[in-house]
Scaffold this active site. Structure first.
Site, mmCIF file in Angstrom:
data_model
loop_
_atom_site.group_PDB
_atom_site.id
_atom_site.type_symbol
_atom_site.label_atom_id
_atom_site.label_comp_id
_atom_site.label_asym_id
_atom_site.label_seq_id
_atom_site.Cartn_x
_atom_site.Cartn_y
_atom_site.Cartn_z
ATOM 1 N N PHE A 57 -10.483 15.005 0.953
ATOM 2 C CA PHE A 57 -10.234 13.565 1.017
ATOM 3 C C PHE A 57 -8.803 13.243 0.584
ATOM 4 O O PHE A 57 -8.135 12.394 1.185
ATOM 5 C CB PHE A 57 -11.242 12.839 0.126
ATOM 6 C CG PHE A 57 -10.961 11.379 -0.083
ATOM 7 C CD1 PHE A 57 -11.266 10.455 0.906
ATOM 8 C CD2 PHE A 57 -10.392 10.923 -1.263
ATOM 9 C CE1 PHE A 57 -10.996 9.102 0.720
ATOM 10 C CE2 PHE A 57 -10.126 9.579 -1.455
ATOM 11 C CZ PHE A 57 -10.426 8.669 -0.462
ATOM 12 N N TYR B 281 7.538 -1.531 -7.001
ATOM 13 C CA TYR B 281 6.717 -2.146 -5.947
ATOM 14 C C TYR B 281 5.715 -1.131 -5.399
ATOM 15 O O TYR B 281 4.525 -1.438 -5.244
ATOM 16 C CB TYR B 281 7.601 -2.680 -4.822
ATOM 17 C CG TYR B 281 6.786 -3.167 -3.640
ATOM 18 C CD1 TYR B 281 6.111 -4.388 -3.711
ATOM 19 C CD2 TYR B 281 6.636 -2.393 -2.489
ATOM 20 C CE1 TYR B 281 5.316 -4.828 -2.653
ATOM 21 C CE2 TYR B 281 5.845 -2.820 -1.441
ATOM 22 C CZ TYR B 281 5.187 -4.036 -1.530
ATOM 23 O OH TYR B 281 4.391 -4.460 -0.486
ATOM 24 N N ARG C 66 9.310 -8.883 6.613
ATOM 25 C CA ARG C 66 8.924 -8.248 5.350
ATOM 26 C C ARG C 66 9.952 -7.155 5.084
ATOM 27 O O ARG C 66 10.191 -6.302 5.934
ATOM 28 C CB ARG C 66 7.523 -7.652 5.451
ATOM 29 C CG ARG C 66 6.436 -8.703 5.612
ATOM 30 C CD ARG C 66 5.069 -8.087 5.699
ATOM 31 N NE ARG C 66 4.929 -7.258 6.896
ATOM 32 C CZ ARG C 66 3.817 -6.603 7.223
ATOM 33 N NH1 ARG C 66 2.775 -6.667 6.432
ATOM 34 N NH2 ARG C 66 3.752 -5.894 8.327
ATOM 35 N N ARG D 229 8.373 4.509 7.924
ATOM 36 C CA ARG D 229 7.899 4.528 9.319
ATOM 37 C C ARG D 229 7.797 3.128 9.901
ATOM 38 O O ARG D 229 8.061 2.914 11.090
ATOM 39 C CB ARG D 229 6.526 5.216 9.359
ATOM 40 C CG ARG D 229 5.889 5.322 10.730
ATOM 41 C CD ARG D 229 4.390 5.578 10.598
ATOM 42 N NE ARG D 229 3.733 4.472 9.919
ATOM 43 C CZ ARG D 229 2.520 4.547 9.373
ATOM 44 N NH1 ARG D 229 1.855 5.690 9.390
ATOM 45 N NH2 ARG D 229 1.987 3.489 8.779
#
Length: 410
Positions: A287, A168, A227, A214
């Site tokens: 980034f 997933y 969920r 988290r």
């Protein structure tokens, strides 16, 4: 910018916070004039201020491609996350989403707040996508197609095993890592290592597993339907139902379950460090590196912390500003991972059922960072216990506020 009390306790945060605030304001003023690009960058600021700040590191062409890629996947994620959409309606949208990005007439109303605006006005994102170079378009289409199919698969099945969990996370985040690498390659900015696909996947998995850990309480309390992304193979050792972990009477077992999942996430760190060390372009490096450092910091906060089951656990804003300000080289990354792994190590309870594995993984990370030989002569991210309130600090805060107000006025 952060509460006055927090800034007084952590005065080292003040300057990075001021710099971050100015950088955000500067980014918001640089919205492109074209309506479709203006919408994309304005929406980016609304859905993720930190990402919109980090993306400013990139050159214009790559920045535009990453902005569109991010919004396309945010839109796809909005469809997946909206639990009010019937499954027989949601699955076909997810599977066909890669075709909708070519259609400036397509939109689908779902989500809430800024995400609803994104979906209602998705034609702007499609218009921006169609202006990208073909190499960027092909990379975004391929990843969107694969991600949509993966999301559709897990709409119809739960995350049962740890292998399911990895699969997933691959679909919803590992593919993001692969997609970004493809964009870097398409732009000619990077030549990555032979195992770039595997370590790109690890970059995404490390971030996604951190978010899943988290966000337990937010996800389990989702209305109209929870969920559930924590794997049953793990949480089933500690509770009969996943939602039972949020109840106070189950705190000991809940924290043990949490710690096992944090330990699972730590396995990706060595791949992440290898990926970042191979990057050549400084803007791409920053980034990629800033979110990874924030992830290890978040895991250090979450580990052995029952507050994950009670409310929101996240890095204080000043520490986030420090990460953004200080992350310039790979030495900074090694230093941050070393600091946060030390912080996490101090929280390990030797009675925890996974303590031995947790310590082994942390010590491996620490050894890797030490062996680089770059940890000397640096500022620690976490060795700031806070300082007592005193007149000197208050005067500094006031002076900085005056200087900042003057700079804004001029």
């Amino acid at each position: 910018m952060g509460s006055l009390g927090t800034m007084l306790r952590y005065p080292d945060d003040i300057y990075p916070l001021l710099k971050m605030k100015r950088a955000i304001e500067k980014a918001e003023k640089q919205i492109p004039p074209e309506p479709h690009w203006g919408f994309c960058y304005s929406m980016l600021h609304k859905v993720s201020r930190s990402f919109s700040l980090v993306i400013q590191q990139l050159n214009t062409d790559l920045r535009n491609a990453v902005c569109v890629f991010y919004l396309v996947l945010r839109a796809l994620d909005t469809v997946e996350d909206d639990t009010s959409i019937p499954t027989d309606e949601k699955v076909p949208i997810l599977i066909a989403f890669h075709r909708h990005i070519y259609n400036t007439d397509w939109h689908y109303s779902c989500g809430t707040k800024e995400y609803k605006v994104l979906m209602d006005q998705f034609h702007h994102v499609a218009a921006a996508f169609l202006e990208l170079e073909k190499g960027y378009q092909e990379a975004i289409e391929e990843i969107t197609k694969r991600m949509g199919a993966g999301m559709a698969k897990f709409i119809c099945q739960e995350v049962e095993t740890v292998d399911d969990y990895d699969e997933y996370c691959h679909y919803v985040a590992g593919l993001v890592g692969l997609g970004l690498s493809k964009l870097f390659l398409a732009g000619g900015s990077e030549v990555l290592t032979p195992d770039w696909e595997a370590i790109s996947n690890s970059m995404g998995l490390f971030l996604q597993k951190t978010n899943i850990i988290r966000d337990y309480l937010e996800d389990i309390n989702e209305i109209p339907k929870s969920r559930m992304f924590w794997p049953r193979e793990v949480w089933g050792k500690y509770a009969d139902k996943l939602e039972d972990l949020k109840y106070e009477e189950n705190s000991t077992k809940s924290v043990q379950c949490l710690n096992e999942l944090v330990t699972n996430a730590l396995m990706h760190i060595e791949d992440c460090l290898k990926y970042m060390a191979a990057l050549r372009d400084p803007s791409i490096f920053r980034f990629c590196a800033i979110p990874q450092i924030m992830a290890i910091g978040t895991l250090a906060l979450c580990y052995n912390n029952v507050q994950v089951f009670r409310g929101v656990v996240k890095l204080r804003r000043g520490l986030t500003a420090k990460v953004i300000d200080r992350t310039k080289t790979m030495a900074d990354v090694y230093g941050a991972f070393y600091d946060f792994s030390c912080m996490l190590k101090t929280k390990v309870d030797k009675n925890d059922p996974n303590a031995s594995m947790t310590l082994n993984r942390l010590e491996a990370v620490q050894k890797l960072c030490i062996d680089t030989g770059v940890l000397n002569n640096r500022k620690s991210y976490v060795d700031d216990k806070g300082q007592p309130y005193n007149v000197f600090i208050i005067m500094v805060v006031i002076l900085l506020a005056i200087v900042f107000a003057y700079l804004r006025a001029n």
